[in-house]
Write a protein that holds these residues in place. Structure first.
Motif, PDB file in Angstrom:
ATOM      1  N   ILE A 333       0.835  -1.206   0.000  1.00  0.00           N
ATOM      2  CA  ILE A 333       0.000   0.000   0.000  1.00  0.00           C
ATOM      3  C   ILE A 333       0.867   1.252   0.000  1.00  0.00           C
ATOM      4  N   THR A 334       1.910   1.253   0.837  1.00  0.00           N
ATOM      5  CA  THR A 334       2.750   2.432   0.956  1.00  0.00           C
ATOM      6  C   THR A 334       3.469   2.746  -0.350  1.00  0.00           C
ATOM      7  N   LYS A 335       3.995   1.725  -1.014  1.00  0.00           N
ATOM      8  CA  LYS A 335       4.688   1.952  -2.287  1.00  0.00           C
ATOM      9  C   LYS A 335       3.756   2.591  -3.308  1.00  0.00           C
ATOM     10  N   ARG A 336       2.519   2.151  -3.332  1.00  0.00           N
ATOM     11  CA  ARG A 336       1.546   2.730  -4.261  1.00  0.00           C
ATOM     12  C   ARG A 336       1.121   4.130  -3.831  1.00  0.00           C
ATOM     13  N   ALA A 337       1.231   4.396  -2.540  1.00  0.00           N
ATOM     14  CA  ALA A 337       0.765   5.683  -2.000  1.00  0.00           C
ATOM     15  C   ALA A 337       1.774   6.805  -2.161  1.00  0.00           C
ATOM     16  N   VAL A 338       3.036   6.471  -2.386  1.00  0.00           N
ATOM     17  CA  VAL A 338       4.082   7.497  -2.422  1.00  0.00           C
ATOM     18  C   VAL A 338       3.749   8.611  -3.405  1.00  0.00           C
ATOM     19  N   GLU A 339       3.317   8.257  -4.635  1.00  0.00           N
ATOM     20  CA  GLU A 339       3.024   9.293  -5.631  1.00  0.00           C
ATOM     21  C   GLU A 339       1.845  10.163  -5.200  1.00  0.00           C
ATOM     22  N   PHE A 340       0.937   9.619  -4.411  1.00  0.00           N
ATOM     23  CA  PHE A 340      -0.191  10.405  -3.916  1.00  0.00           C
ATOM     24  C   PHE A 340       0.282  11.369  -2.832  1.00  0.00           C
ATOM     25  N   PHE A 341       1.095  10.883  -1.896  1.00  0.00           N
ATOM     26  CA  PHE A 341       1.666  11.772  -0.883  1.00  0.00           C
ATOM     27  C   PHE A 341       2.376  12.948  -1.555  1.00  0.00           C
ATOM     28  N   GLU A 342       3.239  12.620  -2.499  1.00  0.00           N
ATOM     29  CA  GLU A 342       4.031  13.667  -3.169  1.00  0.00           C
ATOM     30  C   GLU A 342       3.136  14.602  -3.970  1.00  0.00           C
ATOM     31  N   GLY A 343       2.099  14.024  -4.610  1.00  0.00           N
ATOM     32  CA  GLY A 343       1.182  14.850  -5.389  1.00  0.00           C
ATOM     33  C   GLY A 343       0.417  15.847  -4.540  1.00  0.00           C
ATOM     34  N   PHE A 344       0.177  15.500  -3.278  1.00  0.00           N
ATOM     35  CA  PHE A 344      -0.511  16.407  -2.363  1.00  0.00           C
ATOM     36  C   PHE A 344       0.454  17.359  -1.655  1.00  0.00           C
ATOM     37  N   GLY A 345       1.726  17.250  -1.995  1.00  0.00           N
ATOM     38  CA  GLY A 345       2.722  18.120  -1.378  1.00  0.00           C
ATOM     39  C   GLY A 345       3.187  17.645  -0.021  1.00  0.00           C
ATOM     40  N   TYR A 346       2.919  16.380   0.319  1.00  0.00           N
ATOM     41  CA  TYR A 346       3.343  15.812   1.592  1.00  0.00           C
ATOM     42  C   TYR A 346       4.675  15.093   1.368  1.00  0.00           C
ATOM     43  N   ILE A 347       5.747  15.768   1.653  1.00  0.00           N
ATOM     44  CA  ILE A 347       7.078  15.252   1.328  1.00  0.00           C
ATOM     45  C   ILE A 347       7.757  14.688   2.577  1.00  0.00           C
ATOM     46  N   ALA A 348       8.195  13.433   2.466  1.00  0.00           N
ATOM     47  CA  ALA A 348       8.891  12.774   3.568  1.00  0.00           C
ATOM     48  C   ALA A 348       9.627  11.570   3.000  1.00  0.00           C
ATOM     49  N   ASP A 349      10.282  10.802   3.876  1.00  0.00           N
ATOM     50  CA  ASP A 349      10.935   9.593   3.389  1.00  0.00           C
ATOM     51  C   ASP A 349       9.961   8.417   3.477  1.00  0.00           C
ATOM     52  N   TYR A 350      10.376   7.291   2.899  1.00  0.00           N
ATOM     53  CA  TYR A 350       9.491   6.122   2.814  1.00  0.00           C
ATOM     54  C   TYR A 350       9.049   5.624   4.192  1.00  0.00           C
ATOM     55  N   ASP A 351       9.974   5.594   5.141  1.00  0.00           N
ATOM     56  CA  ASP A 351       9.634   5.079   6.469  1.00  0.00           C
ATOM     57  C   ASP A 351       8.544   5.920   7.134  1.00  0.00           C
ATOM     58  N   TYR A 352       8.608   7.239   6.912  1.00  0.00           N
ATOM     59  CA  TYR A 352       7.581   8.109   7.491  1.00  0.00           C
ATOM     60  C   TYR A 352       6.237   7.861   6.806  1.00  0.00           C
ATOM     61  N   TYR A 353       6.262   7.738   5.475  1.00  0.00           N
ATOM     62  CA  TYR A 353       5.029   7.426   4.757  1.00  0.00           C
ATOM     63  C   TYR A 353       4.403   6.133   5.287  1.00  0.00           C
ATOM     64  N   LYS A 354       5.240   5.164   5.537  1.00  0.00           N
ATOM     65  CA  LYS A 354       4.745   3.871   6.012  1.00  0.00           C
ATOM     66  C   LYS A 354       4.077   4.008   7.374  1.00  0.00           C
ATOM     67  N   LYS A 355       4.681   4.798   8.255  1.00  0.00           N
ATOM     68  CA  LYS A 355       4.078   5.019   9.572  1.00  0.00           C
ATOM     69  C   LYS A 355       2.729   5.727   9.450  1.00  0.00           C
ATOM     70  N   VAL A 356       2.665   6.694   8.541  1.00  0.00           N
ATOM     71  CA  VAL A 356       1.408   7.412   8.336  1.00  0.00           C
ATOM     72  C   VAL A 356       0.340   6.457   7.797  1.00  0.00           C
ATOM     73  N   MET A 357       0.724   5.626   6.827  1.00  0.00           N
ATOM     74  CA  MET A 357      -0.247   4.686   6.265  1.00  0.00           C
ATOM     75  C   MET A 357      -0.748   3.703   7.324  1.00  0.00           C
ATOM     76  N   GLU A 358       0.138   3.267   8.197  1.00  0.00           N
ATOM     77  CA  GLU A 358      -0.275   2.370   9.275  1.00  0.00           C
ATOM     78  C   GLU A 358      -1.303   3.049  10.176  1.00  0.00           C
ATOM     79  N   ALA A 359      -1.135   4.360  10.347  1.00  0.00           N
ATOM     80  CA  ALA A 359      -2.035   5.107  11.228  1.00  0.00           C
ATOM     81  C   ALA A 359      -3.390   5.393  10.591  1.00  0.00           C
ATOM     82  N   ILE A 360      -3.422   5.578   9.256  1.00  0.00           N
ATOM     83  CA  ILE A 360      -4.662   6.025   8.616  1.00  0.00           C
ATOM     84  C   ILE A 360      -5.360   4.960   7.776  1.00  0.00           C
TER      85      ILE A 360
END
Length: 478
Positions: A333-360
């Motif tokens: 899920i996180t790998k597929r979500a990266v382009e969405f995070f970046e598209g919304f201007g939410y810039i971070a590293d992969y590990d942070y994205y993964k933590k956010v995805m786990e939370a939401i």
């Protein structure tokens, strides 16, 4: 061996109706241990584009549909683009002309239009009169000298009834008088769909033609060509249409109607595969969430419904949410979500994205939901609405936030357990509980009235950012 094909025209995005056709052909081939062929029907040279072909292939692969032969894979029955098979078609056109099953027609558009108007006035369906059926060589030469370019028509046997057993619809009979002699080669020399599809299917050994019921009117014409050329006729299965929730033909007014659009909206390919498989078919056990392997095992073309399927976007969203919450692993899920995070201007590293995805992940249904659900993990300096300002003025909100800040200001990190312990202490100290306790903290940390669990939020964002949000709130309302 059973062989089926999907033969799209590269003139636009892969429509959901065509995607279901591809899917049902794929499922049939895999269930029967047969072969699935991808063929590109690009004889419409003006509308066919290479980039659309590339997108069709991308979208089919995204869905999880693989083929055994095709333009990108090759195979012993190629080429797999119709534009590369023109010499093959010419040979069979010549065969029909020599056998008398086809003829040159020099009728002008004006003459044909006059025939149509006469049929309308007489209240009968229009069919070509056949006036060029028996031209003499001299008459043909006169037309050629005048520079009139002919079409080539197939000579339909008078009064014949074409009958076949459709694997979905059952016994079908169509009288050829309903359509008359039809064009198989245009004036520009390009063969038309009803002719080339027969040649391709016959030479590629297609045993079963599975397609939408909008092709039903083409089937008797194609059967006549099969017979005239001495080819074995395949079995046919015509699937019912896909309708929108208002029971009209699925179109753009119903929202996204292409595979590419669903991908861009953040749908999971596994969920779309699962959902499309249930549009007109359902397993014996009535389960709705099924893996690709389970669907292949249970799929039978004879079990496809005769009535139209309804595309229910709400159900697709629900199913996609199930895949995000319960089925797919967090890394996928996180790998597929990266382009969405970046598209919304939410810039971070992969590990942070993964933590956010786990939370939401439990609160989203498509990856587009990330825009709102993930905002508290990325936006620190959000505005305070008038509603928030009024609420803070008329409550213990400031005292609650102040107490929380005092308890974490010297900490270097905070976990979910710490958050729960601290809020328990504040509850006792200030005699607040429930909304009176947690809502001020939510306003201070997110600027919103609802959203992600605060214990999850404080554990993901850094302690530095947590303190910044609290200090900002206290300064603003102090």
């Amino acid at each position: 061996m059973k062989r089926v094909r999907f033969a799209p025209s590269p003139t636009g995005y892969l429509h959901l109706g065509n995607a279901r056709t591809a899917l049902f052909n794929y499922l049939y081939a895999r269930h029967e241990n047969g072969k699935f062929i991808l063929r590109i029907e690009d004889t419409d040279l003006e509308r066919s584009k290479k980039e659309y072909e590339e997108m069709l292939i991308e979208d089919l692969k995204w869905l999880g549909i693989e083929w055994d032969e095709g333009p990108d894979k090759g195979g012993e029955h190629g080429p797999y683009r119709q534009s590369e098979r023109l010499e093959i078609y010419a040979k069979y056109v010549d065969k029909l002309l020599k056998s008398g099953d086809a003829y040159f027609c020099y009728c002008t558009e004006e003459e044909l239009e006059a025939e149509r108007e006469k049929a309308i006035k007489e209240g009968r369906p229009y069919r070509y009169s056949g006036k060029c059926r028996n031209l003499t060589p001299e008459e043909r030469m006169d037309y050629e000298v005048k520079g009139i370019k002919p079409v080539i028509r197939f000579k339909v046997p008078d009064g014949e009834v074409v009958a076949f057993e459709d694997l979905i619809k059952g016994h079908i009979e169509i009288n050829v008088n309903e359509f008359g002699d039809f064009v198989i080669v245009r004036q520009d020399g390009m063969p038309v769909y009803n002719f080339v599809v027969v040649i391709d299917d016959a030479l590629m050994g297609i045993t079963h033609v599975i397609r939408g019921e909008d092709h039903l009117a083409n089937t008797p014409k194609q059967i006549l060509i099969y017979k005239a050329l001495g080819f074995e006729t395949p079995k046919f299965a015509h699937m019912p249409m896909i309708l929108g929730e208002d029971r009209t033909k699925l179109s753009k007014r119903h929202g996204a109607t292409s595979v590419r659009a669903l991908k861009d909206e953040g749908y999971m390919p596994e969920a779309v595969f699962n959902y499309l498989s249930l549009l007109g078919w359902h397993p014996k056990d009535e389960k709705e969430i099924l893996s690709k392997e389970e669907i292949i095992k249970q799929f039978r073309i004879e079990d496809v419904n005769k009535s139209p399927a309804i595309f229910d976007r709400t159900k697709l969203r629900w199913m996609n949410g199930v895949y995000i919450r319960e089925i797919l692993d967090i890394d996928t899920i996180t790998k597929r979500a990266v382009e969405f995070f970046e598209g919304f201007g939410y810039i971070a590293d992969y590990d942070y994205y993964k933590k956010v995805m786990e939370a939401i992940r439990d609160s989203i249904e498509t990856l587009m939901d990330i825009k709102e659900r993930a905002k508290p993990f990325f936006v620190d300096d959000f505005p305070y609405t008038q509603e928030i300002i009024e609420e803070v003025k008329n409550s213990k909100a400031y005292d609650v936030v102040k107490a929380f800040y005092e308890k974490i200001k010297d900490k270097e990190e905070i976990k979910k357990e710490d958050f729960k312990e601290i809020t328990k202490q504040i509850q006792k100290e200030l005699s607040v509980k429930g909304k009176e306790l947690y809502h001020p903290l939510r306003l201070a940390l997110t600027g919103e009235s609802s959203g992600v669990g605060l214990d999850l939020l404080v554990e993901v964002i850094s302690i530095k950012r947590l303190k910044h949000r609290l200090e900002r709130f206290l300064e603003y309302f102090g």
